[in-house]
Motif scaffolding. Structure first.
Motif, PDB file in Angstrom:
ATOM      1  N   ILE A   1      54.242  48.334   0.907  1.00 48.06           N
ATOM      2  CA  ILE A   1      55.055  47.981   2.068  1.00 48.06           C
ATOM      3  C   ILE A   1      54.704  48.958   3.185  1.00 48.06           C
ATOM      4  N   ARG A   2      54.426  48.404   4.353  1.00 46.84           N
ATOM      5  CA  ARG A   2      54.182  49.223   5.551  1.00 46.84           C
ATOM      6  C   ARG A   2      55.370  49.065   6.480  1.00 46.84           C
ATOM      7  N   ALA A   3      55.863  50.175   6.990  1.00 46.27           N
ATOM      8  CA  ALA A   3      57.009  50.158   7.896  1.00 46.27           C
ATOM      9  C   ALA A   3      56.617  50.839   9.200  1.00 46.27           C
ATOM     10  N   ALA A   4      56.968  50.214  10.312  1.00 48.60           N
ATOM     11  CA  ALA A   4      56.642  50.775  11.623  1.00 48.60           C
ATOM     12  C   ALA A   4      57.226  52.174  11.745  1.00 48.60           C
ATOM     13  N   ALA A   5      56.459  53.055  12.361  1.00 50.01           N
ATOM     14  CA  ALA A   5      56.866  54.445  12.536  1.00 50.01           C
ATOM     15  C   ALA A   5      56.212  54.977  13.806  1.00 50.01           C
ATOM     16  N   ALA A   6      56.618  56.140  14.192  1.00 45.34           N
ATOM     17  CA  ALA A   6      55.965  56.845  15.295  1.00 45.34           C
ATOM     18  C   ALA A   6      55.444  58.162  14.742  1.00 45.34           C
ATOM     19  N   PHE A   7      54.222  58.491  15.078  1.00 42.19           N
ATOM     20  CA  PHE A   7      53.633  59.744  14.615  1.00 42.19           C
ATOM     21  C   PHE A   7      53.090  60.473  15.825  1.00 42.19           C
ATOM     22  N   GLU A   8      53.723  61.574  16.177  1.00 44.70           N
ATOM     23  CA  GLU A   8      53.335  62.362  17.340  1.00 44.70           C
ATOM     24  C   GLU A   8      53.224  61.492  18.582  1.00 44.70           C
ATOM     25  N   GLY A   9      54.164  60.558  18.736  1.00 48.37           N
ATOM     26  CA  GLY A   9      54.224  59.712  19.923  1.00 48.37           C
ATOM     27  C   GLY A   9      53.338  58.480  19.892  1.00 48.37           C
ATOM     28  N   ALA A  10      52.538  58.306  18.847  1.00 52.00           N
ATOM     29  CA  ALA A  10      51.639  57.153  18.754  1.00 52.00           C
ATOM     30  C   ALA A  10      52.207  56.122  17.781  1.00 52.00           C
ATOM     31  N   ALA A  11      51.789  54.865  17.945  1.00 51.23           N
ATOM     32  CA  ALA A  11      52.189  53.813  17.013  1.00 51.23           C
ATOM     33  C   ALA A  11      51.536  54.084  15.658  1.00 51.23           C
TER      34      ALA A  11
ATOM     35  N   ASP B   1      52.412  40.901  15.025  1.00 50.83           N
ATOM     36  CA  ASP B   1      53.602  40.291  15.605  1.00 50.83           C
ATOM     37  C   ASP B   1      54.296  39.444  14.557  1.00 50.83           C
ATOM     38  N   GLY B   2      55.618  39.476  14.560  1.00 47.17           N
ATOM     39  CA  GLY B   2      56.399  38.687  13.622  1.00 47.17           C
ATOM     40  C   GLY B   2      56.682  39.393  12.310  1.00 47.17           C
ATOM     41  N   ASP B   3      56.138  40.590  12.095  1.00 48.58           N
ATOM     42  CA  ASP B   3      56.401  41.316  10.851  1.00 48.58           C
ATOM     43  C   ASP B   3      57.739  42.049  10.870  1.00 48.58           C
ATOM     44  N   ASP B   4      58.446  42.036  12.003  1.00 51.79           N
ATOM     45  CA  ASP B   4      59.782  42.626  12.098  1.00 51.79           C
ATOM     46  C   ASP B   4      59.812  44.071  11.607  1.00 51.79           C
ATOM     47  N   ASN B   5      58.844  44.849  11.984  1.00 49.94           N
ATOM     48  CA  ASN B   5      58.747  46.273  11.674  1.00 49.94           C
ATOM     49  C   ASN B   5      58.438  46.599  10.224  1.00 49.94           C
ATOM     50  N   VAL B   6      58.282  45.576   9.357  1.00 49.14           N
ATOM     51  CA  VAL B   6      57.929  45.797   7.956  1.00 49.14           C
ATOM     52  C   VAL B   6      56.906  44.747   7.530  1.00 49.14           C
ATOM     53  N   GLN B   7      55.876  45.180   6.829  1.00 52.07           N
ATOM     54  CA  GLN B   7      54.850  44.266   6.323  1.00 52.07           C
ATOM     55  C   GLN B   7      54.748  44.455   4.810  1.00 52.07           C
TER      56      GLN B   7
ATOM     57  N   LEU C   1      57.209  54.596  -3.336  1.00 50.92           N
ATOM     58  CA  LEU C   1      56.997  56.001  -3.014  1.00 50.92           C
ATOM     59  C   LEU C   1      56.120  56.117  -1.774  1.00 50.92           C
ATOM     60  N   TYR C   2      56.533  56.967  -0.845  1.00 54.45           N
ATOM     61  CA  TYR C   2      55.780  57.218   0.385  1.00 54.45           C
ATOM     62  C   TYR C   2      54.412  57.779   0.037  1.00 54.45           C
ATOM     63  N   SER C   3      53.353  57.189   0.618  1.00 60.06           N
ATOM     64  CA  SER C   3      52.011  57.702   0.349  1.00 60.06           C
ATOM     65  C   SER C   3      51.318  58.243   1.592  1.00 60.06           C
ATOM     66  N   GLY C   4      51.898  58.023   2.776  1.00 59.17           N
ATOM     67  CA  GLY C   4      51.302  58.578   3.977  1.00 59.17           C
ATOM     68  C   GLY C   4      51.610  57.752   5.205  1.00 59.17           C
ATOM     69  N   THR C   5      51.167  58.269   6.344  1.00 58.63           N
ATOM     70  CA  THR C   5      51.330  57.591   7.622  1.00 58.63           C
ATOM     71  C   THR C   5      49.948  57.294   8.174  1.00 58.63           C
ATOM     72  N   GLU C   6      49.763  56.052   8.652  1.00 55.88           N
ATOM     73  CA  GLU C   6      48.474  55.624   9.192  1.00 55.88           C
ATOM     74  C   GLU C   6      48.636  55.227  10.652  1.00 55.88           C
TER      75      GLU C   6
END
Length: 96
Positions: free
Chosen positions: A42-52, A83-89, A72-77
């Motif tokens: 599962i990928r969830a939208a996040a902000a990392f140092e101001g970037a998408a 579009d249409g993933d509603d912040n979660v894929q 379990l969290y494995s990292g931020t990419e």
């Protein structure tokens, strides 16, 4: 582990998102069922140092499926969701 939401919501499951480090608190979210089994990633939208970016969580426990599954969290990419993933894929197969 955070408390689970009540069962019985048709067509959804509770995804429990866990962090190995204590600096971030685990949380849960009710998501739609999109396949016969739990998503592998599962990928969830996040902000990392101001970037998408997206936080990536990998399946670690599906013993309560289809009511719940733990990830379990494995990292931020650095990337965005479609579009249409509603912040979660949800991905049915691992993306590595």
């Amino acid at each position: 582990m955070p408390a689970m939401e009540p069962n019985g919501v048709h067509g959804t499951f509770v995804a429990v998102f866990l962090y190995a480090e204590e600096s971030r608190e685990s949380f849960s979210r009710r998501l739609p069922l999109v396949g016969a089994g739990p998503p592998a990633v599962i990928r969830a939208a996040a902000a990392f140092e101001g970037a998408a970016a997206v936080d990536v969580f990998r399946l670690v426990d599906a013993s309560a499926w289809p009511e719940a599954a733990a990830y379990l969290y494995s990292g931020t990419e650095p990337r965005t969701l479609a579009d249409g993933d509603d912040n979660v894929q949800q991905l049915s197969t691992p993306d590595d």
